[in-house]
Design an enzyme around this catalytic site. Structure first.
Site, PDB file in Angstrom:
ATOM      1  N   HIS A  59       0.897  -1.154   0.000  1.00 48.38           N
ATOM      2  CA  HIS A  59       0.000   0.000   0.000  1.00 48.38           C
ATOM      3  C   HIS A  59       0.937   1.205   0.000  1.00 48.38           C
ATOM      4  O   HIS A  59       2.025   1.136   0.588  1.00 48.38           O
ATOM      5  CB  HIS A  59      -0.830   0.086   1.287  1.00 48.38           C
ATOM      6  CG  HIS A  59      -1.717  -1.066   1.554  1.00 48.38           C
ATOM      7  ND1 HIS A  59      -1.280  -2.247   2.140  1.00 48.38           N
ATOM      8  CD2 HIS A  59      -3.035  -1.230   1.329  1.00 48.38           C
ATOM      9  CE1 HIS A  59      -2.307  -3.072   2.275  1.00 48.38           C
ATOM     10  NE2 HIS A  59      -3.366  -2.492   1.787  1.00 48.38           N
ATOM     11  N   ASP A  62       2.427   1.699   3.360  1.00 49.45           N
ATOM     12  CA  ASP A  62       3.334   0.677   3.925  1.00 49.45           C
ATOM     13  C   ASP A  62       4.765   1.107   3.599  1.00 49.45           C
ATOM     14  O   ASP A  62       5.699   0.823   4.334  1.00 49.45           O
ATOM     15  CB  ASP A  62       3.134  -0.687   3.237  1.00 49.45           C
ATOM     16  CG  ASP A  62       1.721  -1.225   3.377  1.00 49.45           C
ATOM     17  OD1 ASP A  62       1.054  -0.908   4.362  1.00 49.45           O
ATOM     18  OD2 ASP A  62       1.300  -1.934   2.455  1.00 49.45           O
ATOM     19  N   MET A  93       2.456  -5.825  -7.683  1.00 45.84           N
ATOM     20  CA  MET A  93       1.163  -5.220  -7.359  1.00 45.84           C
ATOM     21  C   MET A  93       1.347  -4.070  -6.388  1.00 45.84           C
ATOM     22  O   MET A  93       2.205  -4.111  -5.503  1.00 45.84           O
ATOM     23  CB  MET A  93       0.247  -6.304  -6.762  1.00 45.84           C
ATOM     24  CG  MET A  93      -1.145  -5.856  -6.355  1.00 45.84           C
ATOM     25  SD  MET A  93      -1.289  -5.247  -4.669  1.00 45.84           S
ATOM     26  CE  MET A  93      -1.584  -6.767  -3.773  1.00 45.84           C
ATOM     27  N   GLU A 186     -11.108  -6.301  -4.814  1.00 46.41           N
ATOM     28  CA  GLU A 186     -11.105  -7.323  -3.756  1.00 46.41           C
ATOM     29  C   GLU A 186     -12.305  -7.151  -2.832  1.00 46.41           C
ATOM     30  O   GLU A 186     -12.461  -6.118  -2.200  1.00 46.41           O
ATOM     31  CB  GLU A 186      -9.816  -7.228  -2.942  1.00 46.41           C
ATOM     32  CG  GLU A 186      -9.764  -8.232  -1.809  1.00 46.41           C
ATOM     33  CD  GLU A 186      -8.457  -8.207  -1.076  1.00 46.41           C
ATOM     34  OE1 GLU A 186      -7.466  -7.723  -1.632  1.00 46.41           O
ATOM     35  OE2 GLU A 186      -8.426  -8.670   0.080  1.00 46.41           O
ATOM     36  N   LYS A 188     -14.985  -8.188   0.329  1.00 45.62           N
ATOM     37  CA  LYS A 188     -14.982  -8.702   1.709  1.00 45.62           C
ATOM     38  C   LYS A 188     -16.359  -8.406   2.290  1.00 45.62           C
ATOM     39  O   LYS A 188     -16.917  -7.345   2.050  1.00 45.62           O
ATOM     40  CB  LYS A 188     -13.878  -8.020   2.523  1.00 45.62           C
ATOM     41  CG  LYS A 188     -13.642  -8.653   3.892  1.00 45.62           C
ATOM     42  CD  LYS A 188     -12.470  -8.001   4.612  1.00 45.62           C
ATOM     43  CE  LYS A 188     -12.243  -8.634   5.968  1.00 45.62           C
ATOM     44  NZ  LYS A 188     -11.130  -7.943   6.693  1.00 45.62           N
ATOM     45  N   GLU A 222      -9.990 -13.095  -2.176  1.00 51.04           N
ATOM     46  CA  GLU A 222      -9.162 -13.531  -1.048  1.00 51.04           C
ATOM     47  C   GLU A 222      -9.823 -14.692  -0.328  1.00 51.04           C
ATOM     48  O   GLU A 222     -10.993 -14.576   0.065  1.00 51.04           O
ATOM     49  CB  GLU A 222      -8.918 -12.390  -0.067  1.00 51.04           C
ATOM     50  CG  GLU A 222      -8.164 -12.863   1.185  1.00 51.04           C
ATOM     51  CD  GLU A 222      -7.603 -11.771   2.057  1.00 51.04           C
ATOM     52  OE1 GLU A 222      -7.137 -10.747   1.526  1.00 51.04           O
ATOM     53  OE2 GLU A 222      -7.682 -11.916   3.283  1.00 51.04           O
ATOM     54  N   HIS A 225     -11.982 -14.167   2.774  1.00 47.11           N
ATOM     55  CA  HIS A 225     -13.137 -13.280   2.741  1.00 47.11           C
ATOM     56  C   HIS A 225     -14.450 -13.997   2.411  1.00 47.11           C
ATOM     57  O   HIS A 225     -15.438 -13.823   3.139  1.00 47.11           O
ATOM     58  CB  HIS A 225     -12.880 -12.105   1.790  1.00 47.11           C
ATOM     59  CG  HIS A 225     -11.742 -11.240   2.264  1.00 47.11           C
ATOM     60  ND1 HIS A 225     -11.251 -10.174   1.551  1.00 47.11           N
ATOM     61  CD2 HIS A 225     -10.984 -11.302   3.396  1.00 47.11           C
ATOM     62  CE1 HIS A 225     -10.252  -9.630   2.230  1.00 47.11           C
ATOM     63  NE2 HIS A 225     -10.064 -10.291   3.344  1.00 47.11           N
ATOM     64  N   ASP A 250      -5.491 -13.439  -3.512  1.00 43.85           N
ATOM     65  CA  ASP A 250      -4.936 -13.349  -2.148  1.00 43.85           C
ATOM     66  C   ASP A 250      -5.157 -14.679  -1.442  1.00 43.85           C
ATOM     67  O   ASP A 250      -6.298 -15.110  -1.258  1.00 43.85           O
ATOM     68  CB  ASP A 250      -5.650 -12.236  -1.359  1.00 43.85           C
ATOM     69  CG  ASP A 250      -5.055 -10.872  -1.642  1.00 43.85           C
ATOM     70  OD1 ASP A 250      -5.501  -9.882  -1.026  1.00 43.85           O
ATOM     71  OD2 ASP A 250      -4.137 -10.801  -2.488  1.00 43.85           O
ATOM     72  N   ASP A 260     -11.733 -12.040  10.204  1.00 43.73           N
ATOM     73  CA  ASP A 260     -10.720 -12.268   9.160  1.00 43.73           C
ATOM     74  C   ASP A 260      -9.385 -12.631   9.808  1.00 43.73           C
ATOM     75  O   ASP A 260      -8.658 -11.787  10.292  1.00 43.73           O
ATOM     76  CB  ASP A 260     -10.586 -10.960   8.355  1.00 43.73           C
ATOM     77  CG  ASP A 260      -9.647 -11.121   7.171  1.00 43.73           C
ATOM     78  OD1 ASP A 260      -9.340 -10.106   6.541  1.00 43.73           O
ATOM     79  OD2 ASP A 260      -9.217 -12.259   6.892  1.00 43.73           O
ATOM     80  N   ASP A 262      -6.697 -14.300   8.424  1.00 46.11           N
ATOM     81  CA  ASP A 262      -5.489 -14.172   7.595  1.00 46.11           C
ATOM     82  C   ASP A 262      -4.399 -15.168   8.026  1.00 46.11           C
ATOM     83  O   ASP A 262      -3.226 -14.817   8.109  1.00 46.11           O
ATOM     84  CB  ASP A 262      -4.922 -12.740   7.645  1.00 46.11           C
ATOM     85  CG  ASP A 262      -5.827 -11.752   6.908  1.00 46.11           C
ATOM     86  OD1 ASP A 262      -5.695 -10.537   7.172  1.00 46.11           O
ATOM     87  OD2 ASP A 262      -6.645 -12.191   6.095  1.00 46.11           O
ATOM     88  N   ASP A 292      -1.780 -12.950   1.381  1.00 44.25           N
ATOM     89  CA  ASP A 292      -2.224 -11.810   2.184  1.00 44.25           C
ATOM     90  C   ASP A 292      -2.565 -12.359   3.566  1.00 44.25           C
ATOM     91  O   ASP A 292      -3.733 -12.623   3.864  1.00 44.25           O
ATOM     92  CB  ASP A 292      -3.432 -11.138   1.541  1.00 44.25           C
ATOM     93  CG  ASP A 292      -3.761  -9.849   2.279  1.00 44.25           C
ATOM     94  OD1 ASP A 292      -4.778  -9.219   1.947  1.00 44.25           O
ATOM     95  OD2 ASP A 292      -3.005  -9.478   3.193  1.00 44.25           O
TER      96      ASP A 292
HETATM   97  C1  DIG Z   1      -7.175  -7.005   2.949  1.00 40.83           C
HETATM   98  O1  DIG Z   1      -7.318  -8.348   2.658  1.00 40.83           O
HETATM   99  C2  DIG Z   1      -6.660  -6.243   1.765  1.00 40.83           C
HETATM  100  C3  DIG Z   1      -5.530  -5.358   2.136  1.00 40.83           C
HETATM  101  O2  DIG Z   1      -4.619  -6.174   2.825  1.00 40.83           O
HETATM  102  C4  DIG Z   1      -4.963  -4.976   0.806  1.00 40.83           C
HETATM  103  O3  DIG Z   1      -5.468  -3.736   0.440  1.00 40.83           O
HETATM  104  C5  DIG Z   1      -5.489  -5.999  -0.159  1.00 40.83           C
HETATM  105  C6  DIG Z   1      -4.396  -6.472  -1.072  1.00 40.83           C
HETATM  106  O4  DIG Z   1      -4.015  -7.741  -0.818  1.00 40.83           O
HETATM  107  N1  DIG Z   1      -6.096  -7.008   0.700  1.00 40.83           N
HETATM  108 MN    MN Z   2      -6.360  -9.162   0.720  1.00 42.71          MN
HETATM  109 MN    MN Z   3      -8.046 -10.549   4.730  1.00 44.17          MN
END
Ligand code: DIG
Ligand code: MN
Ligand code: MN
Length: 392
Positions: A59, A62, A93, A186, A188, A222, A225, A250, A260, A262, A292
């Site tokens: 990001h 980051d 990315m 993406e 969620k 992802e 999600h 992801d 979530d 992860d 991710d």
């Molecule tokens: C959350 O799953 C989002 C953030 O971590 C990021 O913006 C995106 C890219 O992987 N996934």
């Molecule tokens: Mn993600």
């Molecule tokens: Mn996530």
């Protein structure tokens, strides 16, 4: 001669990690940092230590803190670039943090305030330029704060229109600046918002055809999600693949129905992750495989490296299981048996004509006889289980 470990990743596997993943300091909503904050260059060195990593994503914030001076930003970029070089990592990315700063507390592109919507687009334009500086070709949009806790606060139709307006503008910006980005959306269902707009991958697949530049837009599903919503993630990825819209993915893991988490890829749902890897393998997905995810709060950075290694290793182990599945004579015989073809009937239903319709209406199809056909699904699923449990 040392035995070559077949599950050792290489850059050719296209495994990537976000700076925010292995760089996560272990904080959660109920506790602060347990690991020291590393610089972007230190995070890249850590990925270099894991070995076999293809690239690192970020990001904007980051890499460059939102309040960094130009001098600080220049130094950070210089150190980051040097670290990329010494570890031979790419930046496939980039994305924008449109969720941490208080200004986005009620969303970014779908915010009720036109100035905040404009600021979100401006911030994304600058982040797109930053990503381009490091060669990023995919741009991810995760609408972390696009949503509500109370639907009294927002018009959900207007939210769709505002998101589309922002994306159409940014597609034009990428085109006008010759950035060549592919945008990946993406989804969620919730967290951090009570309910998030575009809650599943299918929501974005439905939106894309209504955009001004649908060709440059796809999705970045992802695993956690759809899984946290109790849905079958692989089915969403399959639809994206079928539509040619799986631009990025992801990978992580997740206990269904929880926040979530992860988790490290394939550390929870071996079977669900197996079928995801099978889909990606069978349909020759050539994109980046982005983890991710992050290590447990209890881990130190030595264990974070093990987390990164385990993520990649698990993917390659499941690829090996897919090869075993595809070579297993008994499994393949059962699959052949349950795939009931009928060339004559398929010819009729493939293309509508009045003749085909007439012939189909006249076809002698006995539902009782059809229902009686055997479906050895228990036997088939047991074989898959035994393969995954390592006894086949
Ligand atoms: C959350 O799953 C989002 C953030 O971590 C990021 O913006 C995106 C890219 O992987 N996934
Ligand atoms: Mn993600
Ligand atoms: Mn996530």
């Amino acid at each position: 001669m040392a035995k070559i470990d077949p599950f050792t990743p290489t850059a050719a596997d296209k495994f990537t990690f976000g700076l925010w993943t292995v760089g996560k300091t272990g904080s959660d909503p109920f506790g602060g940092d347990v690991r020291e904050q590393l610089t972007p260059a230190q995070i890249v060195d850590l990925l270099g230590k894991a070995g076999g990593v293809h690239g690192v994503n970020f990001h904007d914030n980051d890499l460059i803190p939102i309040d960094a001076s130009d001098t600080e930003a220049a130094q950070i970029k210089k150190d980051f670039r040097a670290a990329l070089r010494r570890n031979k990592l790419k930046v496939p990315m980039a994305t924008t943090n449109l969720f941490s700063d208080p200004v986005f507390k009620d969303g970014a592109f779908t915010n009720n305030d036109a100035e905040i919507r404009a600021y979100a687009i401006q911030k994304t334009m600058k982040a797109m330029t930053l990503g381009k500086e490091f060669g990023a070709s995919t741009y991810v949009f995760w609408g972390g704060r696009e949503g509500t806790e109370s639907d009294a606060t927002k018009d959900s139709v207007l939210a769709v229109k505002r998101f589309r307006e922002a994306i159409d503008f940014l597609c034009e910006y990428s085109i006008s600046e010759k950035m060549g980005y592919k945008f990946a959306f993406e989804a969620k269902p919730n967290e951090p918002r009570g309910d998030m707009y575009f809650s599943v991958t299918g929501s974005y697949l439905a939106l894309i055809p209504s955009l001004k530049h649908p060709d440059m837009c796809g999705v970045n599903p992802e695993f956690a999600h759809e899984t946290m919503a109790g849905l079958n993630f692989t089915h969403h990825v399959a639809q994206a693949l079928e539509m040619g819209k799986l631009f990025h993915i992801d990978l992580n893991d997740q206990v269904p129905g929880r926040y979530d988490q992860d988790f490290r890829f394939a550390s929870v749902n071996y079977k669900a992750n197996f079928f995801l890897v099978k889909l990606l393998t069978d349909y020759k997905y050539k994109g980046m495989k982005h983890f991710d995810s992050h290590a447990y709060r209890q881990s130190d950075y030595g264990d974070v490296i093990e987390f990164a290694k385990g993520s990649m290793r698990n993917f390659k182990i499941l690829e090996h299981k897919v090869a075993q599945f595809n070579a297993d004579k008994k499994i393949q015989a059962l699959l052949k048996d349950i795939d009931r073809t009928n060339a004559k009937l398929s010819k009729l239903t493939r293309k509508f004509t009045k003749t085909n319709a007439k012939a189909l209406l006249a076809a002698d199809l006995d539902r009782v006889k059809l229902a009686a056909k055997p479906m050895p699904y228990e036997e088939l699923d047991q074989l898959v289980g035994e393969l995954l449990m390592g006894v086949r």
